[in-house]
Motif scaffolding. Structure first.
Motif, PDB file in Angstrom:
ATOM      1  N   LEU A 129       0.818  -1.210   0.020  1.00 42.34           N
ATOM      2  CA  LEU A 129      -0.155   0.097  -0.036  1.00 42.34           C
ATOM      3  C   LEU A 129       0.845   1.170  -0.203  1.00 42.34           C
ATOM      4  O   LEU A 129       0.510   2.302  -0.615  1.00 42.34           O
ATOM      5  CB  LEU A 129      -1.031  -0.146   1.263  1.00 42.34           C
ATOM      6  N   ASP A 130       1.870   1.206   0.667  1.00 41.12           N
ATOM      7  CA  ASP A 130       2.786   2.454   0.797  1.00 41.12           C
ATOM      8  C   ASP A 130       3.377   2.768  -0.632  1.00 41.12           C
ATOM      9  O   ASP A 130       3.821   3.925  -1.116  1.00 41.12           O
ATOM     10  CB  ASP A 130       3.907   1.983   1.705  1.00 41.12           C
ATOM     11  N   GLN A 131       3.678   1.501  -1.405  1.00 37.67           N
ATOM     12  CA  GLN A 131       4.234   1.838  -2.677  1.00 37.67           C
ATOM     13  C   GLN A 131       3.362   1.903  -3.888  1.00 37.67           C
ATOM     14  O   GLN A 131       3.664   2.348  -4.885  1.00 37.67           O
ATOM     15  CB  GLN A 131       5.234   0.648  -3.031  1.00 37.67           C
ATOM     16  N   ALA A 132       2.198   1.729  -3.526  1.00 40.76           N
ATOM     17  CA  ALA A 132       0.836   1.982  -4.616  1.00 40.76           C
ATOM     18  C   ALA A 132       0.741   3.424  -4.994  1.00 40.76           C
ATOM     19  O   ALA A 132       0.762   4.363  -4.080  1.00 40.76           O
ATOM     20  CB  ALA A 132      -0.313   1.537  -4.071  1.00 40.76           C
ATOM     21  N   LYS A 133       0.582   3.466  -6.309  1.00 38.24           N
ATOM     22  CA  LYS A 133       0.364   4.819  -6.984  1.00 38.24           C
ATOM     23  C   LYS A 133      -0.953   5.359  -6.343  1.00 38.24           C
ATOM     24  O   LYS A 133      -1.117   6.344  -5.870  1.00 38.24           O
ATOM     25  CB  LYS A 133       0.600   4.914  -8.333  1.00 38.24           C
ATOM     26  N   ARG A 134      -1.939   4.291  -6.463  1.00 36.70           N
ATOM     27  CA  ARG A 134      -3.364   4.694  -5.906  1.00 36.70           C
ATOM     28  C   ARG A 134      -3.674   3.546  -5.220  1.00 36.70           C
ATOM     29  O   ARG A 134      -3.584   2.347  -5.334  1.00 36.70           O
ATOM     30  CB  ARG A 134      -4.247   5.219  -7.116  1.00 36.70           C
ATOM     31  N   ILE A 135      -4.898   3.829  -4.189  1.00 38.84           N
ATOM     32  CA  ILE A 135      -5.388   2.566  -3.398  1.00 38.84           C
ATOM     33  C   ILE A 135      -6.724   2.880  -3.747  1.00 38.84           C
ATOM     34  O   ILE A 135      -7.603   3.835  -3.267  1.00 38.84           O
ATOM     35  CB  ILE A 135      -5.038   2.871  -1.819  1.00 38.84           C
ATOM     36  N   PHE A 136      -7.668   1.764  -4.002  1.00 40.30           N
ATOM     37  CA  PHE A 136      -8.948   1.681  -4.005  1.00 40.30           C
ATOM     38  C   PHE A 136      -9.644   0.644  -3.274  1.00 40.30           C
ATOM     39  O   PHE A 136      -9.214  -0.675  -3.096  1.00 40.30           O
ATOM     40  CB  PHE A 136      -9.099   1.153  -5.709  1.00 40.30           C
ATOM     41  N   ILE A 137     -10.681   1.013  -2.386  1.00 39.54           N
ATOM     42  CA  ILE A 137     -11.256   0.360  -1.571  1.00 39.54           C
ATOM     43  C   ILE A 137     -12.522  -0.053  -1.776  1.00 39.54           C
ATOM     44  O   ILE A 137     -13.526   0.682  -2.274  1.00 39.54           O
ATOM     45  CB  ILE A 137     -10.961   0.850   0.103  1.00 39.54           C
ATOM     46  N   TYR A 138     -12.779  -1.497  -1.725  1.00 43.74           N
ATOM     47  CA  TYR A 138     -14.271  -1.944  -2.017  1.00 43.74           C
ATOM     48  C   TYR A 138     -14.855  -2.379  -0.609  1.00 43.74           C
ATOM     49  O   TYR A 138     -14.400  -3.353   0.031  1.00 43.74           O
ATOM     50  CB  TYR A 138     -14.260  -3.225  -2.998  1.00 43.74           C
ATOM     51  N   GLY A 139     -15.958  -1.687  -0.387  1.00 43.54           N
ATOM     52  CA  GLY A 139     -16.769  -1.968   0.811  1.00 43.54           C
ATOM     53  C   GLY A 139     -18.118  -1.672   0.658  1.00 43.54           C
ATOM     54  O   GLY A 139     -18.504  -0.557   0.309  1.00 43.54           O
ATOM     55  N   LEU A 140     -18.927  -2.611   1.292  1.00 44.71           N
ATOM     56  CA  LEU A 140     -20.455  -2.320   1.238  1.00 44.71           C
ATOM     57  C   LEU A 140     -21.009  -1.880   2.602  1.00 44.71           C
ATOM     58  O   LEU A 140     -20.409  -2.987   3.723  1.00 44.71           O
ATOM     59  CB  LEU A 140     -21.156  -3.446   0.349  1.00 44.71           C
ATOM     60  N   GLY A 141     -22.253  -1.432   2.596  1.00 44.34           N
ATOM     61  CA  GLY A 141     -22.755  -1.340   4.225  1.00 44.34           C
ATOM     62  C   GLY A 141     -21.974  -0.743   5.018  1.00 44.34           C
ATOM     63  O   GLY A 141     -21.255   0.263   4.781  1.00 44.34           O
ATOM     64  N   ASP A 142     -21.998  -1.187   6.346  1.00 44.00           N
ATOM     65  CA  ASP A 142     -21.175  -0.747   7.335  1.00 44.00           C
ATOM     66  C   ASP A 142     -19.653  -1.017   7.140  1.00 44.00           C
ATOM     67  O   ASP A 142     -19.292   0.132   7.567  1.00 44.00           O
ATOM     68  CB  ASP A 142     -21.442  -1.818   8.639  1.00 44.00           C
ATOM     69  N   SER A 143     -19.302  -1.780   6.334  1.00 43.45           N
ATOM     70  CA  SER A 143     -17.896  -1.698   5.921  1.00 43.45           C
ATOM     71  C   SER A 143     -17.504  -0.633   5.152  1.00 43.45           C
ATOM     72  O   SER A 143     -16.175  -0.259   5.383  1.00 43.45           O
ATOM     73  CB  SER A 143     -17.781  -3.298   5.169  1.00 43.45           C
ATOM     74  N   GLN A 144     -18.174   0.011   4.419  1.00 47.97           N
ATOM     75  CA  GLN A 144     -17.825   1.413   3.764  1.00 47.97           C
ATOM     76  C   GLN A 144     -17.525   2.339   4.805  1.00 47.97           C
ATOM     77  O   GLN A 144     -16.679   3.268   4.684  1.00 47.97           O
ATOM     78  CB  GLN A 144     -18.940   1.602   2.653  1.00 47.97           C
ATOM     79  N   ILE A 145     -18.230   2.347   5.833  1.00 50.10           N
ATOM     80  CA  ILE A 145     -17.926   3.316   6.929  1.00 50.10           C
ATOM     81  C   ILE A 145     -16.589   3.127   7.453  1.00 50.10           C
ATOM     82  O   ILE A 145     -15.875   4.068   7.836  1.00 50.10           O
ATOM     83  CB  ILE A 145     -18.973   3.400   8.024  1.00 50.10           C
ATOM     84  N   ARG A 146     -16.124   2.081   7.688  1.00 58.56           N
ATOM     85  CA  ARG A 146     -14.649   1.657   8.074  1.00 58.56           C
ATOM     86  C   ARG A 146     -13.723   2.255   7.139  1.00 58.56           C
ATOM     87  O   ARG A 146     -12.683   2.381   7.217  1.00 58.56           O
ATOM     88  CB  ARG A 146     -14.761  -0.109   8.408  1.00 58.56           C
ATOM     89  N   ALA A 147     -14.228   1.738   5.710  1.00 52.06           N
ATOM     90  CA  ALA A 147     -13.174   2.235   4.770  1.00 52.06           C
ATOM     91  C   ALA A 147     -13.044   3.625   4.656  1.00 52.06           C
ATOM     92  O   ALA A 147     -11.980   4.162   4.496  1.00 52.06           O
ATOM     93  CB  ALA A 147     -13.783   1.704   3.262  1.00 52.06           C
ATOM     94  N   LYS A 148     -14.303   4.394   4.780  1.00 50.52           N
ATOM     95  CA  LYS A 148     -13.787   6.123   4.844  1.00 50.52           C
ATOM     96  C   LYS A 148     -13.027   6.376   6.076  1.00 50.52           C
ATOM     97  O   LYS A 148     -12.366   7.534   5.761  1.00 50.52           O
ATOM     98  CB  LYS A 148     -15.342   6.573   5.236  1.00 50.52           C
TER      99      LYS A 148
END
Length: 283
Positions: A129-148
Motif C-alpha cells: 500500500l505504501d508503494q501503490a500509486k493509488r489505493i482503491f477500497i471495496y466495501g459495502l454497507g457498514d464496511s464502507q464506513i470503516r473504509a471511509k
C-alpha cells in the motif's frame, strides 16, 4: 495465522503431512503431552515428515510447534466468554451493564483478531500500500464506513485513496486500475458478486489486491495477493448489529495504517504536524 487454522486448511500438504495434521486436530487434548517420537509412531510417519510440516507452518521445528500450540490452547481457553457477538446485551439490562458488555466484546474481538495476525502478511500489506500509486477500497454497507475512516487517515499522509463502491461506480474504477495501484476488499462472510468480478479482472491484469475477511476459504480470499483474516463470530442474519465484525475491521485497518506510517515515520510525522500547524486543522 494460527497453527490450528493452517492445519485445518491443509494447503499444499503431502499425504503424510495431511495424516499428521488430521491426527493433531482430532487429538488436541493429547498433543501437549506427546513428543516427536510418539507423534511419529501414532501417525505412522517419521521425524523428518513432522519437521517438514512444522517448517511449512513457518516454524523452526517440533519444539517451537509445541510451545506455540500450547499458547493457542491457552488463548482459546481465555477467550471463552458469556458475551454473544450477535446479542451482546440482554433485555432489561442497565445502561452501565450494556456499556460493560460492549467493552468486553470489543476487548475479546481485538484479542481474537490479534491471534490471527501474521507479521509477514502485515508487513507485505503495508509495503504494498505504501508503494501503490493509488489505493482503491471495496466495501459495502457498514464496511464502507470503516473504509471511509481508513481513507481519512491515509489522505493525511499523502496517499491517493478512492472508495470505489461509494457512488456505485465500482466498474469504472475497476477497469482503470493498473499494476502500480492496489485494491482492498472489506467483506466479512458474504460473497459479493461485484467483488468477485473485480478480483477476477485484477488477477488477469496482474493488479495486486488485499482481502480482509472472516471467510478465508472463499474464492475471493484465495485469489488475493494477501488475505488477512478476522474472527468469524457473527451469524449472517440473526444479530442486533455488526458489532464484532466492524470492531475487527477497524482494528485491522488501524494496524495496517500504523504499519504504513512506520515505514517513513519521520516524514509522515512532519507532514501531519505541518498540516495541523499551518492550516488550523485541529480546530
Amino acid at each position: 495465522m494460527k497453527i490450528l487454522t493452517q492445519l485445518t486448511d491443509m494447503n499444499h500438504f503431502t499425504p503424510n503431512e495431511k495424516s499428521i495434521a488430521s491426527y493433531i486436530l482430532t487429538h488436541k487434548e493429547l498433543m501437549l503431552h506427546l513428543n516427536i517420537q510418539e507423534l511419529a509412531k501414532a501417525t505412522y510417519t517419521s521425524h523428518s515428515a513432522i519437521n517438514r510440516l512444522t517448517h511449512k507452518l513457518g516454524l523452526s521445528g517440533f519444539k517451537e510447534f509445541s510451545i506455540k500450540l500450547a499458547r493457542e490452547f491457552q488463548q482459546d481457553a481465555q477467550n471463552i466468554s458469556n458475551i454473544d457477538p450477535n446479542y451482546p446485551f440482554a433485555l432489561g439490562e442497565s445502561s452501565l451493564q450494556v456499556a460493560k458488555d460492549i467493552a468486553e466484546l470489543m476487548k475479546e474481538t481485538i484479542e481474537k483478531n490479534f491471534a490471527f495476525m501474521d507479521e509477514a502478511s502485515l508487513t507485505e500489506a503495508a509495503h504494498l500500500l505504501d508503494q501503490a500509486k493509488r489505493i482503491f477500497i471495496y466495501g459495502l454497507g457498514d464496511s464502507q464506513i470503516r473504509a471511509k475512516s481508513f481513507q481519512n487517515k491515509l489522505i493525511k499522509i499523502n496517499k491517493y485513496v478512492v472508495i470505489t463502491t461509494e457512488l456505485s461506480e465500482w466498474a469504472y474504477h475497476t477497469i482503470n486500475l493498473t499494476p502500480q495501484d492496489c485494491a482492498i476488499f472489506l467483506t466479512y462472510h458474504e460473497k459479493s458478486p461485484i467483488f468477485l468480478k473485480a478480483a477476477q479482472h485484477f488477477s488477469r491484469a496482474k493488479i495486486p489486491f488485499i482481502t480482509i475477511t472472516a471467510n478465508h476459504q472463499s474464492e475471493l480470499a484465495k485469489m488475493s495477493t494477501i488475505c488477512i483474516q478476522v474472527p468469524n463470530d457473527e451469524t449472517k442474519h440473526a444479530k442486533i448489529g455488526t458489532f464484532s465484525s466492524q470492531i475487527a475491521f477497524d482494528y485491522v485497518l488501524n494496524v495496517i495504517y500504523s504499519c504504513i506510517f512506520q515505514i517513513d515515520y519521520a516524514n509522515n510525522m512532519q507532514m501531519t504536524t505541518y498540516s495541523l500547524k499551518n492550516f488550523n486543522l485541529d480546530e
